[in-house]
Design a protein around this motif. Sequence first.
Motif, mmCIF file in Angstrom:
data_model
loop_
_atom_site.group_PDB
_atom_site.id
_atom_site.type_symbol
_atom_site.label_atom_id
_atom_site.label_comp_id
_atom_site.label_asym_id
_atom_site.label_seq_id
_atom_site.Cartn_x
_atom_site.Cartn_y
_atom_site.Cartn_z
ATOM 1 N N LEU A 83 -9.333 21.288 27.652
ATOM 2 C CA LEU A 83 -7.918 21.640 27.492
ATOM 3 C C LEU A 83 -7.573 22.068 26.066
ATOM 4 O O LEU A 83 -6.707 22.924 25.866
ATOM 5 C CB LEU A 83 -7.031 20.465 27.915
ATOM 6 N N ASP A 84 -8.250 21.489 25.068
ATOM 7 C CA ASP A 84 -7.999 21.896 23.685
ATOM 8 C C ASP A 84 -8.426 23.346 23.473
ATOM 9 O O ASP A 84 -7.714 24.132 22.845
ATOM 10 C CB ASP A 84 -8.760 20.989 22.705
ATOM 11 N N ALA A 98 -22.474 37.445 20.721
ATOM 12 C CA ALA A 98 -21.632 36.944 21.808
ATOM 13 C C ALA A 98 -22.300 35.750 22.480
ATOM 14 O O ALA A 98 -21.633 34.780 22.856
ATOM 15 C CB ALA A 98 -21.381 38.058 22.821
ATOM 16 N N SER A 99 -23.607 35.799 22.608
ATOM 17 C CA SER A 99 -24.350 34.688 23.225
ATOM 18 C C SER A 99 -24.255 33.423 22.390
ATOM 19 O O SER A 99 -24.151 32.320 22.932
ATOM 20 C CB SER A 99 -25.822 35.078 23.412
ATOM 21 N N ASP A 100 -24.305 33.575 21.081
ATOM 22 C CA ASP A 100 -24.188 32.415 20.179
ATOM 23 C C ASP A 100 -22.851 31.700 20.398
ATOM 24 O O ASP A 100 -22.796 30.465 20.514
ATOM 25 C CB ASP A 100 -24.269 32.851 18.711
ATOM 26 N N ILE A 101 -21.780 32.475 20.437
ATOM 27 C CA ILE A 101 -20.445 31.888 20.564
ATOM 28 C C ILE A 101 -20.237 31.312 21.959
ATOM 29 O O ILE A 101 -19.661 30.229 22.123
ATOM 30 C CB ILE A 101 -19.374 32.941 20.236
ATOM 31 N N THR A 102 -20.731 32.010 22.968
ATOM 32 C CA THR A 102 -20.619 31.501 24.343
ATOM 33 C C THR A 102 -21.357 30.176 24.487
ATOM 34 O O THR A 102 -20.880 29.258 25.161
ATOM 35 C CB THR A 102 -21.182 32.536 25.337
ATOM 36 N N ALA A 103 -22.513 30.070 23.843
ATOM 37 C CA ALA A 103 -23.270 28.816 23.877
ATOM 38 C C ALA A 103 -22.481 27.678 23.241
ATOM 39 O O ALA A 103 -22.499 26.539 23.729
ATOM 40 C CB ALA A 103 -24.609 28.995 23.159
ATOM 41 N N MET A 104 -21.762 27.977 22.165
ATOM 42 C CA MET A 104 -20.918 26.959 21.525
ATOM 43 C C MET A 104 -19.807 26.519 22.483
ATOM 44 O O MET A 104 -19.516 25.326 22.607
ATOM 45 C CB MET A 104 -20.314 27.512 20.237
ATOM 46 N N LEU A 105 -19.196 27.465 23.151
ATOM 47 C CA LEU A 105 -18.107 27.160 24.069
ATOM 48 C C LEU A 105 -18.567 26.373 25.291
ATOM 49 O O LEU A 105 -17.782 25.641 25.899
ATOM 50 C CB LEU A 105 -17.425 28.454 24.516
ATOM 51 N N ASN A 106 -19.825 26.521 25.644
ATOM 52 C CA ASN A 106 -20.392 25.817 26.793
ATOM 53 C C ASN A 106 -21.103 24.529 26.404
ATOM 54 O O ASN A 106 -21.703 23.859 27.257
ATOM 55 C CB ASN A 106 -21.377 26.725 27.540
ATOM 56 N N SER A 107 -21.043 24.180 25.142
ATOM 57 C CA SER A 107 -21.725 22.982 24.647
ATOM 58 C C SER A 107 -21.171 21.705 25.284
ATOM 59 O O SER A 107 -19.997 21.639 25.666
ATOM 60 C CB SER A 107 -21.580 22.891 23.129
ATOM 61 N N ASP A 108 -21.998 20.682 25.374
ATOM 62 C CA ASP A 108 -21.544 19.375 25.852
ATOM 63 C C ASP A 108 -20.753 18.638 24.769
ATOM 64 O O ASP A 108 -20.115 17.623 25.044
ATOM 65 C CB ASP A 108 -22.745 18.507 26.253
ATOM 66 N N ASP A 109 -20.797 19.147 23.556
ATOM 67 C CA ASP A 109 -20.159 18.533 22.395
ATOM 68 C C ASP A 109 -18.769 19.143 22.203
ATOM 69 O O ASP A 109 -18.635 20.335 21.933
ATOM 70 C CB ASP A 109 -21.031 18.773 21.161
ATOM 71 N N SER A 110 -17.725 18.328 22.306
ATOM 72 C CA SER A 110 -16.353 18.846 22.210
ATOM 73 C C SER A 110 -16.051 19.437 20.829
ATOM 74 O O SER A 110 -15.252 20.373 20.711
ATOM 75 C CB SER A 110 -15.341 17.738 22.522
ATOM 76 N N ILE A 111 -16.681 18.895 19.806
ATOM 77 C CA ILE A 111 -16.457 19.429 18.457
ATOM 78 C C ILE A 111 -17.036 20.831 18.343
ATOM 79 O O ILE A 111 -16.398 21.742 17.815
ATOM 80 C CB ILE A 111 -17.064 18.494 17.387
ATOM 81 N N ILE A 112 -18.231 21.019 18.860
ATOM 82 C CA ILE A 112 -18.860 22.351 18.844
ATOM 83 C C ILE A 112 -18.014 23.339 19.644
ATOM 84 O O ILE A 112 -17.844 24.499 19.249
ATOM 85 C CB ILE A 112 -20.293 22.294 19.413
ATOM 86 N N ARG A 113 -17.451 22.886 20.757
ATOM 87 C CA ARG A 113 -16.605 23.781 21.566
ATOM 88 C C ARG A 113 -15.382 24.231 20.772
ATOM 89 O O ARG A 113 -14.965 25.391 20.863
ATOM 90 C CB ARG A 113 -16.177 23.081 22.865
ATOM 91 N N LYS A 114 -14.822 23.328 19.994
ATOM 92 C CA LYS A 114 -13.654 23.697 19.182
ATOM 93 C C LYS A 114 -14.019 24.754 18.139
ATOM 94 O O LYS A 114 -13.291 25.737 17.934
ATOM 95 C CB LYS A 114 -13.068 22.454 18.509
ATOM 96 N N TYR A 115 -15.139 24.558 17.475
ATOM 97 C CA TYR A 115 -15.583 25.583 16.523
ATOM 98 C C TYR A 115 -15.895 26.885 17.256
ATOM 99 O O TYR A 115 -15.690 27.976 16.714
ATOM 100 C CB TYR A 115 -16.817 25.105 15.759
ATOM 101 N N GLY A 116 -16.370 26.768 18.482
ATOM 102 C CA GLY A 116 -16.687 27.952 19.264
ATOM 103 C C GLY A 116 -15.476 28.816 19.547
ATOM 104 O O GLY A 116 -15.523 30.044 19.410
ATOM 105 N N VAL A 117 -14.357 28.182 19.914
ATOM 106 C CA VAL A 117 -13.166 28.975 20.224
ATOM 107 C C VAL A 117 -12.533 29.524 18.937
ATOM 108 O O VAL A 117 -11.962 30.632 18.944
ATOM 109 C CB VAL A 117 -12.150 28.157 21.058
ATOM 110 N N ILE A 118 -12.659 28.795 17.833
ATOM 111 C CA ILE A 118 -12.192 29.339 16.548
ATOM 112 C C ILE A 118 -13.022 30.573 16.194
ATOM 113 O O ILE A 118 -12.480 31.598 15.753
ATOM 114 C CB ILE A 118 -12.302 28.272 15.436
ATOM 115 N N ALA A 119 -14.333 30.478 16.401
ATOM 116 C CA ALA A 119 -15.211 31.624 16.132
ATOM 117 C C ALA A 119 -14.857 32.794 17.046
ATOM 118 O O ALA A 119 -14.827 33.954 16.618
ATOM 119 C CB ALA A 119 -16.675 31.216 16.326
#
Length: 240
Positions: free
Chosen positions: A210-211, A168-189
């Motif tokens: 918003l995406d 859960a921490s791994d995915i939350t870190a992706m969602l909180n990333s400064d990188d919008s691409i990483i955030r998108k992969y985070g929400v898919i994950a």
Amino acid sequence: MDETNGLRLIENLKKNPEKFGGENQYQLLEEYFHGLSKETLRDLLGYEDKHIRELTLWIISELGETTAEDFLEEAASQMNDDAPVIYYYSSEIVAYYGTDKYMDDFMRVFVFFEHSNAKIRALSMYNISKLTDSRIKEAYAYSVSNKILGDSHEKGLLSLIHINTLTASDITAMLNSDDSIIRKYGVIAAAKVYEKYPEIIKESVNSEDLDVQEYAKTEVETKDKIAQLHNRWRNRKRKH
């Protein structure tokens, strides 16, 4: 086979594409399943009218792998269209079946994460979320070997490859990333591990991205509808 009915439907589509839908489109699809010449689809894809091309790409995607593979070149050529529905079906065909000389076109599906049109970005995320594990691995390997996608995409793809070991921490870190691409992969994950960590996708509906927010809302609504249907079915079963 007698193609009279199928050809009649095609003529009706050409004459009034905006009103051709509903039962008509399913009847036309059925005609193709029954043997209507697939070359008529190639002809329809050459029309400028977006409604005609949208319907044609939908039919190709519905007809499955063998037909889709025959139309990869045409589908790839439609991917840059600014109409989201045309982009969606053409990209879906390429994402599912594009191999060998169409691998560069497959990579474009990921590049559309950064499209200026929010609807196309959302549809790109949806297409990628539906990819099989083997296709995700193919995308990662091809990108690394040919230096096509950037580090952010490759990190995101690696996360999807190792989805079963992410915490859960791994995915939350992706969602909180400064990188919008990483955030998108985070929400898919997050959507993929919903059964394990439902709170992550539910919290994502409040994302400032918003995406991510829109994707999370759609996923949560879908999960809720599935749960409601399951509960209705279970309650009916108990009554009987």
